[in-house]
Design a protein around this motif. Structure first.
Motif, PDB file in Angstrom:
ATOM      1  N   ALA A 302      -6.712   7.602   7.693  1.00  0.00           N
ATOM      2  CA  ALA A 302      -5.665   6.396   7.068  1.00  0.00           C
ATOM      3  C   ALA A 302      -5.952   6.217   5.883  1.00  0.00           C
ATOM      4  O   ALA A 302      -7.544   5.359   6.441  1.00  0.00           O
ATOM      5  CB  ALA A 302      -4.772   5.992   7.662  1.00  0.00           C
ATOM      6  N   THR A 303      -5.488   5.453   5.186  1.00  0.00           N
ATOM      7  CA  THR A 303      -6.317   4.045   4.292  1.00  0.00           C
ATOM      8  C   THR A 303      -5.669   3.017   4.694  1.00  0.00           C
ATOM      9  O   THR A 303      -4.188   2.436   5.320  1.00  0.00           O
ATOM     10  CB  THR A 303      -5.505   4.008   3.013  1.00  0.00           C
ATOM     11  OG1 THR A 303      -5.489   5.382   1.867  1.00  0.00           O
ATOM     12  CG2 THR A 303      -5.927   3.087   1.829  1.00  0.00           C
ATOM     13  N   ASP A 320      -1.866   3.354   5.795  1.00  0.00           N
ATOM     14  CA  ASP A 320      -1.231   4.460   4.580  1.00  0.00           C
ATOM     15  C   ASP A 320      -1.596   5.815   4.937  1.00  0.00           C
ATOM     16  O   ASP A 320      -2.592   6.127   5.269  1.00  0.00           O
ATOM     17  CB  ASP A 320      -1.153   3.930   3.176  1.00  0.00           C
ATOM     18  CG  ASP A 320      -0.808   4.832   2.140  1.00  0.00           C
ATOM     19  OD1 ASP A 320      -0.973   4.701   1.305  1.00  0.00           O
ATOM     20  OD2 ASP A 320       0.226   5.478   3.028  1.00  0.00           O
ATOM     21  N   ARG A 321      -0.826   6.542   5.886  1.00  0.00           N
ATOM     22  CA  ARG A 321      -1.570   7.886   6.173  1.00  0.00           C
ATOM     23  C   ARG A 321      -0.419   9.073   5.119  1.00  0.00           C
ATOM     24  O   ARG A 321      -0.924   9.619   5.207  1.00  0.00           O
ATOM     25  CB  ARG A 321      -0.680   8.064   7.283  1.00  0.00           C
ATOM     26  CG  ARG A 321      -0.371   7.496   8.576  1.00  0.00           C
ATOM     27  CD  ARG A 321      -0.370   7.797   9.386  1.00  0.00           C
ATOM     28  NE  ARG A 321      -0.110   7.104  10.927  1.00  0.00           N
ATOM     29  CZ  ARG A 321      -1.583   6.937  11.654  1.00  0.00           C
ATOM     30  NH1 ARG A 321      -2.220   7.308  11.494  1.00  0.00           N
ATOM     31  NH2 ARG A 321      -1.248   5.962  12.487  1.00  0.00           N
ATOM     32  N   SER A 322      -0.259   8.256   3.877  1.00  0.00           N
ATOM     33  CA  SER A 322       0.181   9.195   2.796  1.00  0.00           C
ATOM     34  C   SER A 322      -0.439   9.372   1.494  1.00  0.00           C
ATOM     35  O   SER A 322       0.747   9.377   0.384  1.00  0.00           O
ATOM     36  CB  SER A 322       2.333   9.807   3.262  1.00  0.00           C
ATOM     37  OG  SER A 322       2.894   8.726   2.858  1.00  0.00           O
ATOM     38  N   MET A 324       0.494   6.786  -0.608  1.00  0.00           N
ATOM     39  CA  MET A 324       1.141   5.892  -1.263  1.00  0.00           C
ATOM     40  C   MET A 324       0.933   4.697  -2.254  1.00  0.00           C
ATOM     41  O   MET A 324       0.525   4.521  -3.003  1.00  0.00           O
ATOM     42  CB  MET A 324       2.471   4.970  -0.130  1.00  0.00           C
ATOM     43  CG  MET A 324       3.221   5.900   0.408  1.00  0.00           C
ATOM     44  SD  MET A 324       4.177   5.138   1.859  1.00  0.00           S
ATOM     45  CE  MET A 324       5.015   6.717   2.386  1.00  0.00           C
ATOM     46  N   TRP A 325      -0.778   4.145  -1.735  1.00  0.00           N
ATOM     47  CA  TRP A 325      -1.442   2.838  -2.661  1.00  0.00           C
ATOM     48  C   TRP A 325      -2.677   4.274  -3.827  1.00  0.00           C
ATOM     49  O   TRP A 325      -2.885   3.454  -3.786  1.00  0.00           O
ATOM     50  CB  TRP A 325      -2.340   2.524  -1.559  1.00  0.00           C
ATOM     51  CG  TRP A 325      -1.309   1.518  -0.374  1.00  0.00           C
ATOM     52  CD1 TRP A 325       0.008   1.021  -0.387  1.00  0.00           C
ATOM     53  CD2 TRP A 325      -1.522   1.157   0.456  1.00  0.00           C
ATOM     54  NE1 TRP A 325       0.623   0.100   0.171  1.00  0.00           N
ATOM     55  CE2 TRP A 325      -0.650   0.118   1.552  1.00  0.00           C
ATOM     56  CE3 TRP A 325      -2.710   1.423   1.216  1.00  0.00           C
ATOM     57  CZ2 TRP A 325      -0.246  -0.183   2.478  1.00  0.00           C
ATOM     58  CZ3 TRP A 325      -2.825   0.544   2.971  1.00  0.00           C
ATOM     59  CH2 TRP A 325      -1.864  -0.147   3.466  1.00  0.00           C
TER      60      TRP A 325
END
Ligand code: RIB
Ligand code: CA
Length: 364
Positions: A302-303, A320-322, A324-325
């Protein structure tokens, strides 16, 4: 950009390789257990123990760490003191959790040696320059020292073999505010500096983060201490019984068993007072076992970033695992483990070490 949200499974290494560690602590009851576990581990070598203000002020953390390593039979390990204060936040300590000196009811002998002449941040920089790619960082306290070291040397992450952090919480309540975990809450700016700085390392060397989501499943009970005492060869005692009076002290003849019992009684009384039960969440020895690859665990990339400005959410770690950022993952977050296997491993390793430490010289 969808990130690789795969759950990665890590099983204990069949043939453990030697791990040489920089350990950064805020000793602290569970920090002390982590240090004992590492000293007891043949596959671990502590290059230095670095002290951060957290559970108690840094000067007390430093005395605790010096004394504790001496009681553990390792007065040779360098102990360096870090910053008195977090990067920005006023200092927050938690004597109600870890006791007035930070080691519960344990009364450790004063250290017979002094702290290192260099600061913790200098030790981070110098050790990783002397041994590039060789050292694993394990941080079981606030990230202040590591953040200060990164300000001196932004390339430090590229010279660290791996970083393991006990800290944060993601899909789990905080233990300091409703959404923040202690080590991050004490110094959120430092945590953000570290997660941002380690964004430069390759995926296979991303920091491994052990959050409350998992470490609060590592529940130590009086029976675990009894099992350690039994391996040491001590007769069972009811001193860690929940029914014994508050503050009951151990009379165990083995000093380490006595100190562990007295430290954990304070911690277990705290957890009971919080309505959790007569048990102790031992976050830090679990993170130490992850650093050695000695226990099973799963991770998800993840971030991770840290909220600094939220009126209610300051100190919250956000994952953020997907994608988005639109930022690449900068952490592998531990998502699960098998607590019973951790304790079987921990009890056997610590009990055997204390037993052999206390053998009269003729039996060594
Ligand atoms: O939130 C738990 C963490 O905070 C542990 O490392 C404990 O020792 C304290 O530092
Ligand atoms: Ca700690």
């Amino acid at each position: 950009m969808l990130q690789d949200g795969t759950v990665h499974v890590h099983e204990p290494d069949a043939t453990p390789t030697r791990t040489r560690l920089i350990v950064d602590v805020d000793t602290g009851i569970d920090d002390a257990l982590a240090l004992l576990y590492l000293v007891a581990s043949p596959d671990a070598e502590i290059a230095a123990a670095l002290c951060t203000a957290g559970n108690v002020p840094v000067d007390q953390v430093t005395v605790n760490t010096l004394s504790w390593l001496e009681v553990c039979g390792r007065p040779d390990i360098e102990v360096a003191a870090g910053s008195q204060l977090p990067l920005v936040a006023p200092l927050m300590t938690t004597e109600d959790t870890h006791g007035p000196q930070g080691v519960g009811y344990a009364e450790l002998p004063p250290p017979s040696r002094s702290r290192s002449a260099r600061s913790a941040a200098e030790a981070w920089v110098e050790l990783t320059r002397e041994q590039p790619g060789e050292l694993t960082g394990l941080v079981t306290g606030p990230l202040t020292n590591l953040a200060l070291a990164l300000r001196i040397d932004p390339d430090l992450p590229l010279r660290l073999h791996r970083l393991v952090i006990m800290g944060g919480c993601f899909h789990h309540p905080g233990n300091t505010t409703p959404t923040s975990e202690w080590n991050v809450a004490v110094d959120p700016e430092a945590a953000k500096v570290v997660f941002d700085a380690f964004s430069i390392v390759p995926p296979e060397r991303r920091p491994i983060v052990c959050p409350l989501d998992v470490t609060e499943s590592i529940e130590m009970y009086p029976e675990h201490v009894s099992r350690i005492a039994e391996i040491v060869g001590l007769a069972p005692s009811g001193e860690l019984s929940p029914d014994a009076p508050r503050g009951t002290r151990s009379t165990a003849e083995a000093p380490l068993v006595r100190h562990i019992t007295d430290a954990l009684r304070f911690y277990m009384e705290f957890h009971r007072d919080q309505g959790i039960g007569f048990l102790a969440h031992v976050h830090d020895p679990f993170a130490a076992a992850v650093a050695l690859g000695a226990v099973p665990y799963t991770t998800r990339p993840a971030t991770v970033d840290v909220e600094l400005d939220g009126r209610l959410t300051r100190g919250t770690t956000v994952a953020d695992r997907s994608g988005m950022w639109k930022r690449a993952p900068n952490a592998d977050i531990v998502a699960g483990t098998r607590p019973a296997e951790f304790f079987d491993h921990f009890v056997e390793r610590v009990g055997s070490y204390i037993r052999d430490l206390n053998l009269p010289p003729s039996k060594n």
